[in-house]
Design an enzyme around this catalytic site. Structure first.
Site, PDB file in Angstrom:
ATOM      1  N   THR A 187       0.832  -1.210   0.000  1.00 41.87           N
ATOM      2  CA  THR A 187       0.000   0.000   0.000  1.00 41.87           C
ATOM      3  C   THR A 187       0.863   1.255   0.000  1.00 41.87           C
ATOM      4  O   THR A 187       1.829   1.340   0.760  1.00 41.87           O
ATOM      5  CB  THR A 187      -0.865   0.013   1.289  1.00 41.87           C
ATOM      6  N   ARG A 215     -14.016  -7.694   0.871  1.00 44.69           N
ATOM      7  CA  ARG A 215     -13.168  -7.339   2.009  1.00 44.69           C
ATOM      8  C   ARG A 215     -12.557  -5.937   1.810  1.00 44.69           C
ATOM      9  O   ARG A 215     -12.052  -5.616   0.737  1.00 44.69           O
ATOM     10  CB  ARG A 215     -12.060  -8.383   2.165  1.00 44.69           C
ATOM     11  N   VAL A 216     -12.635  -5.130   2.851  1.00 42.94           N
ATOM     12  CA  VAL A 216     -11.993  -3.814   2.823  1.00 42.94           C
ATOM     13  C   VAL A 216     -11.065  -3.734   4.029  1.00 42.94           C
ATOM     14  O   VAL A 216     -11.477  -4.077   5.151  1.00 42.94           O
ATOM     15  CB  VAL A 216     -13.047  -2.679   2.864  1.00 42.94           C
ATOM     16  N   GLY A 217      -9.841  -3.307   3.814  1.00 43.23           N
ATOM     17  CA  GLY A 217      -8.874  -3.213   4.913  1.00 43.23           C
ATOM     18  C   GLY A 217      -8.849  -1.832   5.533  1.00 43.23           C
ATOM     19  O   GLY A 217      -9.834  -1.083   5.490  1.00 43.23           O
ATOM     20  N   ASP A 218      -7.715  -1.484   6.090  1.00 46.12           N
ATOM     21  CA  ASP A 218      -7.576  -0.203   6.808  1.00 46.12           C
ATOM     22  C   ASP A 218      -7.370   0.994   5.886  1.00 46.12           C
ATOM     23  O   ASP A 218      -7.676   2.128   6.253  1.00 46.12           O
ATOM     24  CB  ASP A 218      -6.347  -0.274   7.732  1.00 46.12           C
ATOM     25  N   THR A 238       0.682   0.595   6.484  1.00 48.94           N
ATOM     26  CA  THR A 238       0.670  -0.483   5.502  1.00 48.94           C
ATOM     27  C   THR A 238       0.751  -1.794   6.273  1.00 48.94           C
ATOM     28  O   THR A 238       1.181  -1.816   7.426  1.00 48.94           O
ATOM     29  CB  THR A 238       1.849  -0.340   4.518  1.00 48.94           C
ATOM     30  N   GLY A 239       0.326  -2.872   5.642  1.00 48.90           N
ATOM     31  CA  GLY A 239       0.374  -4.161   6.316  1.00 48.90           C
ATOM     32  C   GLY A 239      -1.024  -4.707   6.567  1.00 48.90           C
ATOM     33  O   GLY A 239      -1.981  -4.306   5.893  1.00 48.90           O
ATOM     34  N   GLY A 241      -4.391  -4.954   7.402  1.00 48.55           N
ATOM     35  CA  GLY A 241      -5.374  -3.915   7.695  1.00 48.55           C
ATOM     36  C   GLY A 241      -6.224  -4.218   8.909  1.00 48.55           C
ATOM     37  O   GLY A 241      -6.569  -3.303   9.671  1.00 48.55           O
TER      38      GLY A 241
HETATM   39  N1  ASP Z   1      -3.169  -2.327   4.468  1.00 50.10           N
HETATM   40  C1  ASP Z   1      -3.640  -2.987   3.282  1.00 50.10           C
HETATM   41  C2  ASP Z   1      -4.896  -3.723   3.585  1.00 50.10           C
HETATM   42  O1  ASP Z   1      -4.966  -4.378   4.620  1.00 50.10           O
HETATM   43  C3  ASP Z   1      -2.697  -3.948   2.697  1.00 50.10           C
HETATM   44  C4  ASP Z   1      -1.317  -3.494   2.449  1.00 50.10           C
HETATM   45  O2  ASP Z   1      -0.751  -2.618   3.101  1.00 50.10           O
HETATM   46  O3  ASP Z   1      -0.758  -4.014   1.511  1.00 50.10           O
HETATM   47  O4  ASP Z   1      -5.785  -3.709   2.762  1.00 50.10           O
END
Ligand code: ASP
Length: 325
Positions: A187, A215-218, A238-239, A241
Site C-alpha cells: 500500500t 473485504r476492505v482493509g484499513d 501499511t500491512g 489492515g
Molecule cells: N493495508 C492494506 C490492507 O490491509 C494492505 C497493504 O498494506 O498491503 O488492505
C-alpha cells in the site's frame, strides 16, 4: 537511465499528471502566501516509490499544496503496472476481480474515501472528489464507480495479463485464507507538508492479495490507514489492515504526537499496541510512517523489510524502517 533523461521524463510525467496551466495557476495562488517553514516541503511515503516522492516533492517546491502533491504523487504508483498492490496490475480478490480502496485527508480535516471500487485507476483522486464534491466521506463499490463516471473518470481494465496469470496460479494451488506476510503488501500511504505549514495525506491500495470478495482493509478508513491533523501531524499505515483497524493506528499515532511523542516514538508505541493485542502471534507485518507539523519524521514496523521514501533537497531517499523484530 541517465539523470537528465530521468528528470526530463519525470517533468513530462508531472505535467501530464497535473496540466501545466493548472500547475502555474495553483503555484501563483499559493505563492501569494508567505513561506512558514524552513524544513519543508516534506513528502514521505511507505515503501520504495522514488518517482511518486519526486512528483510530490517537486510539486510542493513549485508552490503546489500538500493535498495536490499527495494525490498526484500516489497517482504515479496507481498507474505503475509493476506495483502489484496498487492500481493497474494489482492482485485481484479470490474471484479474480481487482477492487481498489483509497482515502485522502487535508489540512482542514476534510476527508474522502472510496472502497471496493472496480474499473477505476486513480482512486485517490476519486476519494478527493468524494471529499470535495459530495456531502459524504465514504462511497463504496458500484456507487463509487458510478460517481467516478459522472466526474469524467474513464473505465480501465485493472487486471493485466501478468496479474491474471499470478491469480490463476494462486487459485490452482490454494483456496486457503490469504495472509499478509512480510512480502505480501505494498500500500502506498503518502504524507505531505507544504511550504505554508499545511499537511495532507493520501493512501491507495488493492488491499490484501486474493482477499475475500468485498473485504476492505484499513487503507481507506480514516483514522486507521491515514489520519491528518494540521495542528499536530499525520500518519499512515501499511500491512495487515485488520490489525491496524483494531487499534485505529494512524489516529492513535497522531494522538500520541499531540501528547508529546516524537513521530518515531509514536510509531513505536502504535506497533507495541498491536503486538500487545495479538499476544505474541506476529506472523503478519504492519508498518507506520508519521510526520509532525515541524517536519520531523518517524517509521516503525513489526518485522524487518519495511522501508519508506522521503523527499530531501530535491532527491528521493529510500531507507529501511526500524522494526520490533
Ligand atoms: N493495508 C492494506 C490492507 O490491509 C494492505 C497493504 O498494506 O498491503 O488492505
Amino acid at each position: 537511465m541517465k539523470r537528465r533523461n530521468f528528470f526530463g521524463k519525470l517533468s513530462m510525467t508531472v505535467s501530464g499528471f497535473l496540466g501545466v496551466n493548472s500547475l502555474e495557476a495553483q503555484s501563483q495562488n499559493l505563492n501569494s502566501n508567505p513561506k512558514r517553514l524552513t524544513n519543508s516541503p516534506l513528502s514521505i511515503a511507505t515503501w520504495n516509490c522514488p518517482e511518486a516522492i519526486l512528483i510530490s516533492g517537486k510539486l510542493m517546491e513549485a508552490g503546489i499544496s500538500a493535498l495536490d502533491a499527495a494525490v498526484k504523487g500516489v497517482a504515479f504508483e496507481e498507474a505503475n503496472e509493476k506495483n502489484t498492490t496498487v492500481g493497474i496490475g494489482a492482485s485481484p480478490d479470490q474471484s479474480g476481480c481487482v477492487t481498489l480502496d483509497a482515502c485522502v485527508m487535508d489540512d482542514k480535516g476534510n476527508c474522502g474515501a472510496v472502497m471496493a471500487v472496480e474499473n477505476i485507476l486513480h482512486v485517490a483522486k476519486l476519494a478527493r472528489k468524494v471529499m470535495e464534491d459530495t456531502p459524504h466521506v465514504n462511497l463504496a463499490a458500484a456507487g463509487a464507480e458510478e460517481f467516478a463516471y459522472s466526474k469524467g473518470f474513464k473505465k480501465t481494465k485493472l487486471l493485466t495479463p501478468a496479474s491474471k496469470k499470478r491469480w490463476e496460479a494462486w487459485s490452482q494451488k490454494s483456496n486457503s485464507s490469504p495472509k499478509i506476510n512480510v512480502e505480501n503488501h505494498d500500500t502506498i500511504g503518502m504524507l505531505c507538508l507544504d511550504d505554508y505549514g499545511n499537511l495532507s495525506g493520501s493512501c491507495t491500495t488493492s488491499g490484501l492479495a486474493y482477499k475475500m470478495k468485498g473485504r476492505v482493509g484499513d487503507s481507506p478508513i480514516i483514522g486507521s490507514g491515514l489520519f491528518v491533523d494540521n495542528e499536530v501531524g499525520a500518519a499512515t499505515a501499511t500491512g495487515l489492515g485488520e490489525a491496524v483497524i483494531k487499534t485505529v493506528g494512524s489516529f492513535l499515532i497522531v494522538e500520541l504526537m499531540r501528547n508529546g511523542c516524537s513521530p518515531q516514538k509514536a510509531c513505536e508505541e502504535a506497533i507495541q499496541r498491536i503486538l500487545s493485542k495479538h499476544s505474541g502471534k506476529t506472523d503478519f507485518q504492519v508498518g507506520f510512517i508519521a510526520i509532525n507539523i515541524s517536519g520531523e519524521k518517524g517509521a516503525y514496523s513489526i518485522h524487518k523489510g519495511f522501508s519508506y521514501t522521503y523527499f530531501k533537497s530535491g532527491r528521493a531517499i529510500n531507507t529501511s524502517s526500524a522494526s520490533f523484530y
